[in-house]
Motif scaffolding. Structure first.
Motif, short mmCIF file in Angstrom:
data_model
loop_
_atom_site.label_atom_id
_atom_site.label_comp_id
_atom_site.label_asym_id
_atom_site.label_seq_id
_atom_site.Cartn_x
_atom_site.Cartn_y
_atom_site.Cartn_z
N ALA A 169 -37.58 43.08 -6.84
CA ALA A 169 -37.12 42.06 -7.78
C ALA A 169 -36.96 40.75 -7.02
O ALA A 169 -36.49 40.73 -5.87
CB ALA A 169 -35.80 42.48 -8.40
N ALA A 170 -37.35 39.66 -7.62
CA ALA A 170 -37.30 38.35 -6.97
C ALA A 170 -35.91 38.05 -6.41
O ALA A 170 -35.79 37.49 -5.31
CB ALA A 170 -37.75 37.26 -7.94
N ASP A 171 -34.86 38.44 -7.13
CA ASP A 171 -33.49 38.17 -6.67
C ASP A 171 -33.12 38.97 -5.42
O ASP A 171 -32.20 38.59 -4.69
CB ASP A 171 -32.48 38.49 -7.78
CG ASP A 171 -32.59 37.54 -8.96
OD1 ASP A 171 -33.22 36.46 -8.80
OD2 ASP A 171 -32.07 37.87 -10.04
N ASP A 172 -33.81 40.08 -5.16
CA ASP A 172 -33.51 40.93 -4.01
C ASP A 172 -34.45 40.70 -2.83
O ASP A 172 -34.29 41.33 -1.78
CB ASP A 172 -33.57 42.41 -4.42
CG ASP A 172 -32.52 42.77 -5.46
OD1 ASP A 172 -31.41 42.19 -5.38
OD2 ASP A 172 -32.82 43.61 -6.33
N ALA A 173 -35.43 39.83 -3.00
CA ALA A 173 -36.46 39.65 -1.98
C ALA A 173 -35.89 39.15 -0.65
O ALA A 173 -36.26 39.66 0.41
CB ALA A 173 -37.56 38.71 -2.47
N ASP A 174 -35.01 38.18 -0.68
CA ASP A 174 -34.47 37.65 0.57
C ASP A 174 -33.69 38.71 1.33
O ASP A 174 -33.77 38.80 2.56
CB ASP A 174 -33.59 36.42 0.30
CG ASP A 174 -34.40 35.20 -0.13
OD1 ASP A 174 -35.63 35.19 0.11
OD2 ASP A 174 -33.81 34.28 -0.73
N ALA A 175 -32.94 39.54 0.61
CA ALA A 175 -32.18 40.61 1.27
C ALA A 175 -33.13 41.65 1.87
O ALA A 175 -32.89 42.15 2.98
CB ALA A 175 -31.23 41.28 0.27
N LEU A 176 -34.21 41.97 1.18
CA LEU A 176 -35.18 42.91 1.71
C LEU A 176 -35.84 42.34 2.96
O LEU A 176 -35.97 43.04 3.98
CB LEU A 176 -36.24 43.26 0.66
CG LEU A 176 -37.21 44.37 1.08
CD1 LEU A 176 -37.54 45.25 -0.11
CD2 LEU A 176 -38.47 43.81 1.67
N VAL A 177 -36.24 41.07 2.91
CA VAL A 177 -36.86 40.44 4.08
C VAL A 177 -35.91 40.48 5.27
O VAL A 177 -36.30 40.83 6.39
CB VAL A 177 -37.30 38.99 3.75
CG1 VAL A 177 -37.70 38.25 5.02
CG2 VAL A 177 -38.44 39.00 2.74
N ALA A 178 -34.64 40.15 5.05
CA ALA A 178 -33.65 40.18 6.13
C ALA A 178 -33.49 41.59 6.70
O ALA A 178 -33.39 41.78 7.91
CB ALA A 178 -32.31 39.65 5.64
N ALA A 179 -33.51 42.58 5.83
CA ALA A 179 -33.32 43.97 6.27
C ALA A 179 -34.49 44.45 7.11
O ALA A 179 -34.29 45.07 8.17
CB ALA A 179 -33.12 44.89 5.07
N VAL A 180 -35.72 44.20 6.67
CA VAL A 180 -36.87 44.72 7.40
C VAL A 180 -37.15 43.93 8.68
O VAL A 180 -37.66 44.49 9.66
CB VAL A 180 -38.15 44.84 6.53
CG1 VAL A 180 -37.91 45.78 5.36
CG2 VAL A 180 -38.66 43.49 6.08
N THR A 181 -36.82 42.65 8.69
CA THR A 181 -37.04 41.87 9.91
C THR A 181 -35.88 42.06 10.88
O THR A 181 -35.96 41.62 12.03
CB THR A 181 -37.24 40.38 9.60
OG1 THR A 181 -36.13 39.87 8.88
CG2 THR A 181 -38.53 40.15 8.82
N GLY A 182 -34.82 42.71 10.44
CA GLY A 182 -33.67 42.97 11.30
C GLY A 182 -33.70 44.33 11.96
O GLY A 182 -32.67 44.80 12.43
N LEU A 183 -34.84 44.96 12.01
CA LEU A 183 -34.97 46.27 12.65
C LEU A 183 -35.22 46.12 14.15
O LEU A 183 -36.02 46.84 14.74
CB LEU A 183 -36.09 47.07 11.98
CG LEU A 183 -35.86 47.48 10.53
CD1 LEU A 183 -37.11 48.10 9.93
CD2 LEU A 183 -34.68 48.43 10.42
N ASP A 184 -34.53 45.17 14.76
CA ASP A 184 -34.70 44.89 16.19
C ASP A 184 -34.53 46.16 17.01
O ASP A 184 -33.66 46.98 16.74
CB ASP A 184 -33.69 43.84 16.65
CG ASP A 184 -33.96 42.48 16.03
OD1 ASP A 184 -35.13 42.20 15.71
OD2 ASP A 184 -33.00 41.71 15.87
N GLY A 185 -35.36 46.29 18.00
CA GLY A 185 -35.31 47.46 18.86
C GLY A 185 -36.13 48.61 18.33
O GLY A 185 -36.43 49.54 19.06
#
Length: 171
Positions: free
Chosen positions: A52-68
């Motif tokens: 959903a467009a409203d959840d896109a930023d949160a999803l992007v932050a979550a998947v790009t935050g898989l550091d390590g």
């Protein structure tokens, strides 16, 4: 809905797909298509997701935050008009002694005719009787309506003789 394409790479180890899938699902994303592979100690892939467009930023932050675990780059999907109805599908197989330049030559010949590569897999393997590694490639391509598939075949046959590789074209 927003459609995203995730490209990813990381050191191969158990749990990478689970971590990525959890991050997508926890933000309401839908994992739609993917190509994932272990290559020389790395785990790499590409995943198409919708959210959903409203959840896109949160999803992007979550998947790009898989550091390590994984390095993930996120791209907005760019849907193209369906080509399957007007373009001709061909399957191409290449086999020969491994050497630099095979992929470059095949890709250049296809590109010159406007052919698009939909999928390509390559590998090398030992040849018991040849005394060196063999290179194998399998390509699924689409030929534009203004190009005759026989022209593409002829171009590929010409370069197969130059490269000293066996080439098969189906479709």
């Amino acid at each position: 809905m927003r459609n995203l394409v995730l490209s990813l790479i990381g050191d191969d180890r158990p749990g990478l797909v689970s971590a990525l899938a959890d991050a997508v699902a926890a933000r309401g994303g839908n994992w739609e298509r993917s190509q994932l592979a272990h290559l020389d100690g790395k785990f790499a892939g590409i995943v198409a997701v919708s959210v959903a467009a409203d959840d896109a930023d949160a999803l992007v932050a979550a998947v790009t935050g898989l550091d390590g675990l994984l390095e993930v780059a996120v791209h907005d999907a760019n849907p193209v008009a369906a080509r399957e109805d007007t373009w001709t599908a061909l399957s191409i197989g290449v086999l020969g002694n491994d050497r630099p330049g095979i992929v470059a030559a095949v890709a250049a010949a296809l590109s010159a005719s406007g052919v698009t590569i939909e999928k390509m897999t390559t590998a090398t393997r030992e040849a018991p009787m040849a005394g060196g590694p063999l290179f194998e490639a399998r390509l699924e391509v689409l030929v534009p309506p203004e190009v005759e598939p026989s022209t593409v075949r002829a171009d590929l046959e010409r370069i197969s003789a130059e490269l000293l590789v066996e080439l098969g074209v189906d479709g």
